[in-house]
Design an enzyme around this catalytic site. Sequence first.
Site, PDB file in Angstrom:
ATOM      1  N   ARG A  60       0.827  -1.207   0.000  1.00 33.80           N
ATOM      2  CA  ARG A  60       0.000   0.000   0.000  1.00 33.80           C
ATOM      3  C   ARG A  60       0.864   1.260   0.000  1.00 33.80           C
ATOM      4  O   ARG A  60       0.541   2.256  -0.657  1.00 33.80           O
ATOM      5  CB  ARG A  60      -0.923  -0.032   1.225  1.00 33.80           C
ATOM      6  CG  ARG A  60      -1.954   1.085   1.277  1.00 33.80           C
ATOM      7  CD  ARG A  60      -3.047   0.751   2.282  1.00 33.80           C
ATOM      8  NE  ARG A  60      -3.945   1.882   2.467  1.00 33.80           N
ATOM      9  CZ  ARG A  60      -4.008   2.606   3.568  1.00 33.80           C
ATOM     10  NH1 ARG A  60      -3.236   2.325   4.602  1.00 33.80           N
ATOM     11  NH2 ARG A  60      -4.844   3.628   3.657  1.00 33.80           N
ATOM     12  N   HIS A  64       0.522   4.176  -2.793  1.00 28.45           N
ATOM     13  CA  HIS A  64       0.217   5.553  -2.400  1.00 28.45           C
ATOM     14  C   HIS A  64       1.354   6.510  -2.756  1.00 28.45           C
ATOM     15  O   HIS A  64       1.125   7.699  -2.987  1.00 28.45           O
ATOM     16  CB  HIS A  64      -0.082   5.620  -0.896  1.00 28.45           C
ATOM     17  CG  HIS A  64      -1.456   5.140  -0.557  1.00 28.45           C
ATOM     18  ND1 HIS A  64      -2.230   5.722   0.417  1.00 28.45           N
ATOM     19  CD2 HIS A  64      -2.212   4.133  -1.075  1.00 28.45           C
ATOM     20  CE1 HIS A  64      -3.390   5.087   0.495  1.00 28.45           C
ATOM     21  NE2 HIS A  64      -3.397   4.117  -0.404  1.00 28.45           N
ATOM     22  N   ASN A  92      -3.575   8.562   4.291  1.00 29.60           N
ATOM     23  CA  ASN A  92      -2.330   7.875   4.664  1.00 29.60           C
ATOM     24  C   ASN A  92      -2.136   7.724   6.163  1.00 29.60           C
ATOM     25  O   ASN A  92      -1.099   7.209   6.600  1.00 29.60           O
ATOM     26  CB  ASN A  92      -1.124   8.624   4.080  1.00 29.60           C
ATOM     27  CG  ASN A  92      -1.026   8.477   2.578  1.00 29.60           C
ATOM     28  OD1 ASN A  92      -1.580   7.553   1.999  1.00 29.60           O
ATOM     29  ND2 ASN A  92      -0.323   9.397   1.936  1.00 29.60           N
ATOM     30  N   HIS A 189      -5.717  -5.955  -3.027  1.00 28.96           N
ATOM     31  CA  HIS A 189      -6.593  -5.939  -1.847  1.00 28.96           C
ATOM     32  C   HIS A 189      -6.698  -7.313  -1.186  1.00 28.96           C
ATOM     33  O   HIS A 189      -7.325  -7.451  -0.149  1.00 28.96           O
ATOM     34  CB  HIS A 189      -7.994  -5.451  -2.244  1.00 28.96           C
ATOM     35  CG  HIS A 189      -8.054  -3.982  -2.522  1.00 28.96           C
ATOM     36  ND1 HIS A 189      -9.146  -3.373  -3.111  1.00 28.96           N
ATOM     37  CD2 HIS A 189      -7.155  -2.991  -2.307  1.00 28.96           C
ATOM     38  CE1 HIS A 189      -8.920  -2.075  -3.239  1.00 28.96           C
ATOM     39  NE2 HIS A 189      -7.704  -1.823  -2.762  1.00 28.96           N
TER      40      HIS A 189
END
Length: 631
Positions: A60, A64, A92, A189
């Site tokens: 992740r 990001h 975040n 995911h």
Amino acid sequence: MALPTCFIALLFAFALFSTAVKALSSDYYYQTCPNAESTITKVVKNAMLNDKTVPAALLRMHFHDCFVRGCDASVLLNSTRSNKAEKDGPPNISLHAFYVIDVVKKQIEDLCPGVVSCADIVALAARDAVALSGGPSWEVPKGRKDGRISKAIETRQLPSPTFNISQLQQNFGQRGLSLDDLVALSGGHTLGFSHCSSFQNRIHNFDKRHNVDPTLQASFAASLQNVCPAHNKVRNAGATMDSTTNLFDNAYYKLLMNGNSLFSSDESLLTESRTKRLVSKYATSQDDFFKAFANSMIKMSSISGNGQEVRLDCRFVSIKKDSLICRTELVMMAVPTCFIALLFAFVLFCTEVKALSSNYYDKTCPNAESTITKVVKNAMSNDKTVPTALLRMHFHDCFVRGCDASVLLNSTRSNKAEKDGPPNISLHAFYVIDVVKKQIEDLCPGVVSCADIVALAARDAVALVLLGKYQKVEKMEESLKPLKRDNYLLQRKQLSSSLLEDILLDSLIVLPSKTESTNSTRVTMLIQHYKHHLQPVYRTFAPRITRVRNAGATMDSTTTLFDNAYYKLLMNGKSLFTSDESLLTNSRTKRLVSKYASSQDDFFKAFANSMIKMSSISGNGQEVRLDCRFV
């Protein structure tokens, strides 16, 4: 600094400022840092053994990072007083495992200083996190540079879990990613956990006609409502992303096909014919998913950022001024700019380091010492524990990174500072330093360092306690890097006499004594000393099992008086710490204990000299802070 050294510094600066930008390459570090990838893999693997959430966190983090300013490690940069960085932007807040990147960076800097970028480390760590969780591996293109700008407000660019297919397509398309990439990358995911806030819209007040999103399978929706009620008060409540949360597989697609997805953005993949076919394909064939995911990760990790450097610490930019960056391809066009950069480097590397001096502020801030004395005196009149606190604060500051006031710096969301390390939890009276700093800044802005304030306040704390004597204090500057991990130097109260001698030499006998003489200690410090040297009276303060959080004992019988009682008690078997008792196990130190127990004057002279010596331990201070709690 010698001229040849400065000349080397200038050559280094030229290389630093004029590095050409190279295209990404899978063998980028083949010659310059051949062990980079194996080092990253090893660190990630070790981290995963201790924390099962690491793979999801690293994947992740990379996603990001790339979706804001490109893959430039801007997500790693700390916020400052004047700028809220990406890592503290709303999407975040739950990012974590930054420590894994820190550990990797430190090890790689030891191997190949200044070579491997933080952006490449993040990309490689994400790849390893997937592969070590049972997923595919791929060759990561390398050669990214680290960005120097990070703004929390720009995290709005990240795709939201409430996006529909049109919004997702636009968001991914702006970064050169296709619908195929969208479906494949969504498979990430399969790892991790989501907080209720990310899917609350699907299980409560979905629309005017439905309380729950009708595309959700009923029993699954009920289970989510149970975990995340409408008025949820459990801060970290949520659900795992799929049923095999620590395994990288195709379970995400299978659940999605059965109405068991968490996000609206997941469900939206079934609303468009092309993406729905891919979801079905990957639910049926894990091999097809793995191939597509690897290809899309290579594509995403190649999103160009505006990186300009290789950071030495991934949390901080290495160069402060944007205007001083010049690359090789700009040299012919902008020689003056590079020349300015070289002049800057000359100043940076060749500035003369000034020695400590007892009259350092005589001209620049003549009332500094009297101001400090006044504040300390006023604080002592209201709180008898202030002298102990200030003296101990100075001791703990100097023994970690030198006397640089790093002990004053506050922890941040991403870094636990010295003051919050286990040995420093009971440090207090920081407010005294704050009051002093404010008054001195009003008198002489930007002149007196926090490190000097701590040293002078400790001196005054001793002198203002009855019978204390003054000693001169040399002046110093402050540190920019407080790190909790360095507190190991302070953690052992059971140091042997030989080790203490190595640390303090002749100062050994005097510094532990009255740093402790005006103090109290907690039960936990006594337990190890319980069985042997203590007289029975002390045992009433330290039962084997205590439920009183701040229970403890005073360090000697005259706890608010600076005197030689500590040595007298030590000679009579009434010391608290094993390290105190160890002073009697060496003939040289035992003679000094006896000497100071007999003569307070001798102790005072020795203490003053040793404090001057300790307070001169060199730190890596680089600035005069305006607020002692922040760089």
